[in-house]
Design a protein around this motif. Structure first.
Motif, short mmCIF file in Angstrom:
data_model
loop_
_atom_site.label_atom_id
_atom_site.label_comp_id
_atom_site.label_asym_id
_atom_site.label_seq_id
_atom_site.Cartn_x
_atom_site.Cartn_y
_atom_site.Cartn_z
N GLU A 92 0.84 -1.21 0.00
CA GLU A 92 0.00 0.00 0.00
C GLU A 92 0.87 1.25 0.00
O GLU A 92 0.66 2.19 -0.79
CB GLU A 92 -0.92 0.01 1.22
CG GLU A 92 -1.78 1.27 1.29
CD GLU A 92 -2.47 1.46 2.63
OE1 GLU A 92 -3.46 2.20 2.70
OE2 GLU A 92 -1.99 0.88 3.63
N LYS A 93 1.86 1.27 0.87
CA LYS A 93 2.76 2.43 0.97
C LYS A 93 3.52 2.65 -0.34
O LYS A 93 3.59 3.77 -0.86
CB LYS A 93 3.74 2.23 2.12
CG LYS A 93 4.71 3.37 2.33
CD LYS A 93 5.64 3.09 3.51
CE LYS A 93 6.64 4.21 3.69
NZ LYS A 93 7.57 3.94 4.83
N ASP A 94 4.07 1.56 -0.90
CA ASP A 94 4.85 1.67 -2.14
C ASP A 94 3.98 2.08 -3.32
O ASP A 94 4.38 2.90 -4.17
CB ASP A 94 5.54 0.34 -2.46
CG ASP A 94 6.64 0.00 -1.46
OD1 ASP A 94 7.04 0.89 -0.69
OD2 ASP A 94 7.09 -1.16 -1.47
N ALA A 95 2.79 1.51 -3.40
CA ALA A 95 1.90 1.80 -4.52
C ALA A 95 1.42 3.24 -4.49
O ALA A 95 1.36 3.92 -5.53
CB ALA A 95 0.71 0.84 -4.52
N LEU A 96 1.08 3.74 -3.31
CA LEU A 96 0.63 5.13 -3.22
C LEU A 96 1.76 6.09 -3.57
O LEU A 96 1.52 7.14 -4.21
CB LEU A 96 0.11 5.42 -1.81
CG LEU A 96 -1.21 4.73 -1.44
CD1 LEU A 96 -1.58 5.03 0.02
CD2 LEU A 96 -2.33 5.15 -2.37
N SER A 97 2.98 5.76 -3.18
CA SER A 97 4.13 6.60 -3.54
C SER A 97 4.34 6.59 -5.05
O SER A 97 4.59 7.64 -5.66
CB SER A 97 5.39 6.09 -2.83
OG SER A 97 6.52 6.82 -3.23
N CYS A 98 4.21 5.41 -5.65
CA CYS A 98 4.35 5.29 -7.11
C CYS A 98 3.26 6.08 -7.81
O CYS A 98 3.53 6.80 -8.79
CB CYS A 98 4.29 3.82 -7.50
SG CYS A 98 4.48 3.50 -9.27
N LEU A 99 2.03 5.98 -7.33
CA LEU A 99 0.92 6.71 -7.94
C LEU A 99 1.12 8.22 -7.85
O LEU A 99 0.81 8.96 -8.78
CB LEU A 99 -0.40 6.33 -7.27
CG LEU A 99 -1.02 5.00 -7.71
CD1 LEU A 99 -2.21 4.66 -6.83
CD2 LEU A 99 -1.44 5.07 -9.18
N GLU A 100 1.66 8.67 -6.72
CA GLU A 100 1.91 10.10 -6.56
C GLU A 100 2.84 10.60 -7.67
O GLU A 100 2.62 11.68 -8.25
CB GLU A 100 2.52 10.37 -5.19
CG GLU A 100 2.75 11.84 -4.90
CD GLU A 100 3.31 12.08 -3.51
OE1 GLU A 100 3.56 13.26 -3.18
OE2 GLU A 100 3.52 11.10 -2.76
N ASP A 101 3.86 9.81 -7.98
CA ASP A 101 4.78 10.19 -9.06
C ASP A 101 4.11 10.09 -10.43
O ASP A 101 4.28 10.98 -11.28
CB ASP A 101 6.02 9.30 -9.02
CG ASP A 101 6.90 9.56 -7.82
OD1 ASP A 101 6.83 10.66 -7.25
OD2 ASP A 101 7.67 8.64 -7.44
N LEU A 102 3.37 9.02 -10.64
CA LEU A 102 2.74 8.83 -11.95
C LEU A 102 1.70 9.90 -12.25
O LEU A 102 1.56 10.35 -13.39
CB LEU A 102 2.11 7.44 -12.03
CG LEU A 102 3.07 6.25 -12.06
CD1 LEU A 102 2.30 4.94 -12.05
CD2 LEU A 102 3.97 6.32 -13.29
#
Length: 302
Positions: free
Chosen positions: A78-88
């Motif tokens: 969850e933490k990694d995916a939300l960080s990735c989404l923030e960049d995307l």
């Protein structure tokens, strides 16, 4: 809230990967995988991970980025995916997410549920029961204490069963009673697209996929992982059955038939999980891409 995550869900072998690539190409964007077994680089054939051509057709995230020996769970994802989404979302209005792991998809779109802490001795006792008596007694205990969780959970997964039971025992409340509470909001909107088909079609596609996996070398892949079969990541349909063949407990034909049967059961549980979300936009697996795109575009313009 002008950013959109299109989350593609549905039973295994229904065609989610192919649709995700088509939508990523249409929206000129990237794909996040929420399939908890495709994270592991050692498990390629048996998890039906995107092949090299599919990976080249659209940029993917969270495919084979971890080892089966890594301690990686849904909270970390969850933490990694939300960080990735923030960049995307800095460069894309729309991002695609795809995966058959409902817990992992929900972690991204809705957030994880908050559970009270319970005495560690409870988990230790449950693990002792698993090791001495097997999974069946724990499944039966969960069915008694929390039939709701028993009916939708991946009850073939000891980690999930033990987690639910320790909450039931430690709080004297059903594990399911802690689910779906209000959580931290998201900075994007989610459009959930579900693919489905008649049960007979789903089961036939599953049977065909297992045959394709075996022809592609699944048995050889499993042979390379025998030393790690105790790991939770490998307590997975397609691997655990072939471990039983390799240790002499089953014939190969029976192991393959069990893979098909257990995958069909898994698909049934997936549909039970995903159909709980009344906002999901369901499509037959043969639906033309243009119709799905039109529906997504309409949701984006709302």
């Amino acid at each position: 809230m002008n950013k959109y995550l299109i989350s593609i869900v549905g039973p295994t072998a229904i065609g989610k990967t192919a649709l995700s690539i088509k939508l990523a190409n249409y929206f000129n964007t990237e794909i996040i995988s929420a399939d908890s077994r495709q994270f592991f680089k050692e498990m390629q054939i048996g998890t039906a991970a995107p092949d090299q051509a599919e990976l080249a057709a659209a940029k993917h995230h969270f495919i084979h980025h971890k080892s089966i020996q890594d301690n990686y769970n849904v909270g970390a994802f969850e933490k990694d995916a939300l960080s990735c989404l923030e960049d995307l979302f800095k460069v894309h209005k729309v991002v695609i997410m795809v995966g058959g792991s409902g817990l992992y998809s929900n972690a991204v779109t809705k957030g994880l549920d908050d559970f009270p802490k319970v005495a560690p001795e409870i988990r230790e006792q449950l693990i002792n029961t698993l090791e001495s008596e097997g999974l069946a007694p724990l499944q039966n205990q969960l069915k008694t204490l929390d039939p709701t969780s028993y009916n939708y959970m991946a009850i073939d997964n000891p980690h999930r069963v033990i987690r639910a039971l320790e909450i039931c025992i430690g709080t004297n409340k059903p594990y399911s009673s802690f689910l779906n509470k209000e959580k931290q909001g998201r900075t994007f909107k989610t459009i959930t697209v579900g693919l489905t088909a008649d049960r007979e079609i789903i089961y036939d596609r599953i049977n065909q996929r297992v045959d394709i996996m075996m022809a592609a070398g699944l048995l050889d892949e499993v042979k390379t992982l025998i030393a790690y079969k105790h790991l939770n990541a490998l307590n997975t349909v397609g691997y655990k059955e072939l471990f039983n063949y390799l240790d002499g407990s089953w014939t190969l034909d029976f192991a393959v038939s069990e893979i098909k049967k257990n995958t069909r059961r898994f698909a049934k549980r997936q549909l039970t999980w995903f159909r709980k979300d009344t906002d999901t936009l369901w499509f037959d697996y043969k639906t033309d891409l243009s119709e799905i795109v039109e529906t997504c575009q309409a949701a984006i313009k709302e």
